[in-house]
Design an enzyme around this catalytic site. Structure first.
Site, mmCIF file in Angstrom:
data_model
loop_
_atom_site.group_PDB
_atom_site.id
_atom_site.type_symbol
_atom_site.label_atom_id
_atom_site.label_comp_id
_atom_site.label_asym_id
_atom_site.label_seq_id
_atom_site.Cartn_x
_atom_site.Cartn_y
_atom_site.Cartn_z
ATOM 1 N N SER A 125 39.703 32.949 41.374
ATOM 2 C CA SER A 125 41.293 32.339 41.278
ATOM 3 C C SER A 125 41.556 32.344 42.732
ATOM 4 C CB SER A 125 42.292 33.123 40.421
ATOM 5 O OG SER A 125 43.600 32.766 40.817
ATOM 6 N N HIS A 142 39.194 28.748 39.550
ATOM 7 C CA HIS A 142 40.372 28.720 38.964
ATOM 8 C C HIS A 142 41.496 28.562 39.954
ATOM 9 C CE1 HIS A 142 42.782 30.162 35.582
ATOM 10 N NE2 HIS A 142 43.630 30.865 36.616
ATOM 11 N N ASP A 161 45.617 28.089 40.068
ATOM 12 C CA ASP A 161 46.836 28.649 39.673
ATOM 13 C C ASP A 161 48.095 27.678 40.158
ATOM 14 O OD1 ASP A 161 46.102 30.711 37.888
ATOM 15 O OD2 ASP A 161 45.585 31.660 39.616
ATOM 16 N N MET A 185 52.040 27.037 39.526
ATOM 17 C CA MET A 185 53.267 27.645 39.271
ATOM 18 C C MET A 185 54.331 27.027 39.648
ATOM 19 S SD MET A 185 52.219 31.653 40.227
ATOM 20 C CE MET A 185 50.960 32.543 39.767
ATOM 21 N N HIS A 214 44.813 25.899 36.021
ATOM 22 C CA HIS A 214 45.840 26.653 35.143
ATOM 23 C C HIS A 214 46.928 26.166 35.389
ATOM 24 C CE1 HIS A 214 47.139 30.952 33.876
ATOM 25 N NE2 HIS A 214 47.919 30.114 33.153
ATOM 26 N N MET A 253 50.811 26.646 34.914
ATOM 27 C CA MET A 253 52.055 27.429 34.605
ATOM 28 C C MET A 253 53.341 26.456 34.755
ATOM 29 S SD MET A 253 50.322 31.085 35.827
ATOM 30 C CE MET A 253 49.130 30.046 36.798
ATOM 31 N N MET A 266 46.010 35.260 28.365
ATOM 32 C CA MET A 266 46.742 35.942 29.529
ATOM 33 C C MET A 266 46.540 37.400 29.270
ATOM 34 S SD MET A 266 47.107 33.709 31.767
ATOM 35 C CE MET A 266 47.899 35.118 32.958
ATOM 36 N N ASP A 311 42.366 35.852 31.789
ATOM 37 C CA ASP A 311 42.925 35.811 32.946
ATOM 38 C C ASP A 311 44.044 36.782 33.338
ATOM 39 O OD1 ASP A 311 44.089 35.063 35.386
ATOM 40 O OD2 ASP A 311 45.023 32.974 34.753
#
Ligand code: DX5
Ligand code: ZN
Length: 230
Positions: free
Chosen positions: A12, A37, A39, A41, A70, A72, A141, A179
């Site tokens: 990540s 990966h 992320d 957010m 991913h 979020m 998660m 994750d």
């Protein structure tokens, strides 16, 4: 399960040194990462903001590996087109963030991308069960999302085992991804034994002290010989 027994490691980049992002992604690629990966957010679904499209594009230019994106993001539909670029990319949305989960899943599939759905530690398997047959990935998660470097929550292992059973019983293709809090120790081993075939690891891979080749080798060694669900 279509992983042929191979457990995939997905570093990540949230934990990477952003001043050297391209180099860090290349180092992870050269060290045998299977996926990168990424992320995203939004500061609403999770209490933190990471980065957006331009940084994802920079990661894409630094590797030939599929990006495991991913999201979020609360109600991600509006932003989905900006993340669905490379064919090999995998788009992961949160079940808790989508009012019309089936519609979102169908849209991403229709665009020819792989689709994953993530569930938080407090979210039951039932939140994803009705769309499981359509998924490439179900992401469990193991921490509450928003930050790297948190401690693995062992209670999610039961959820992984239940998902593994449902997927195998029905012959679904979805891989189980874990994750949060994964280290080169019992956390990685327990997640694989519970049925996970994709391991995300941020701070365990990019620790700012050791070369990524070493942390990747350690992670790979920790799960050597283990089979998902075995
Ligand atoms: C947390 C993110 C994770 C994070 C994992 O909200 O979704 O992908 O980068 O970091 P570690 O492996 O350090 O727990
Ligand atoms: Zn993540």
């Amino acid at each position: 399960m279509d992983s042929g027994g191979h457990i995939q490691i997905a570093p990540s980049v949230l934990a990477a040194d952003f001043a050297r992002l391209g180099q860090q992604v290349k180092a992870a690629t050269d060290a045998g990462a299977d996926l990168i990966h990424v992320d995203i957010m939004d500061g609403q679904f999770v209490p933190n903001i990471s980065f957006g499209e331009v940084v994802v594009d920079a990661v894409r230019r630094s590797t030939h590996l599929p990006l495991n994106i991913h999201l979020m993001i609360q109600e991600p539909d509006r932003l989905l087109p900006s993340f669905m670029k490379a064919d090999s990319d995998q788009i992961i949305v949160h079940a808790e963030a989508c009012t019309h989960l089936h519609r979102t899943v169908s849209y991403v599939k229709q665009e020819g991308k792989q689709i994953g759905v993530a569930i938080n530690p407090g979210t039951p398997v039932s939140a994803v069960e009705e769309v499981l047959q359509f998924l490439d990935i179900v992401l469990v998660m193991a921490v509450n999302p928003g930050f790297g470097g948190q401690v693995f929550i062992p209670a999610v292992l039961g959820k992984m085992r239940r998902l593994r059973r449902i997927i195998d019983e029905h012959g679904y293709v979805a891989q189980i991804e874990v994750d949060g809090g994964i280290k080169a120790d019992h956390t990685a081993q327990d997640a694989v034994r519970a049925g996970s075939t994709i391991l995300v690891a941020g701070t365990a891979i990019f620790n700012g002290q050791e070369p990524v080749s070493r942390t990747m080798a350690r992670m790979r060694a920790s799960i050597q010989g283990l089979r998902a669900g075995g």
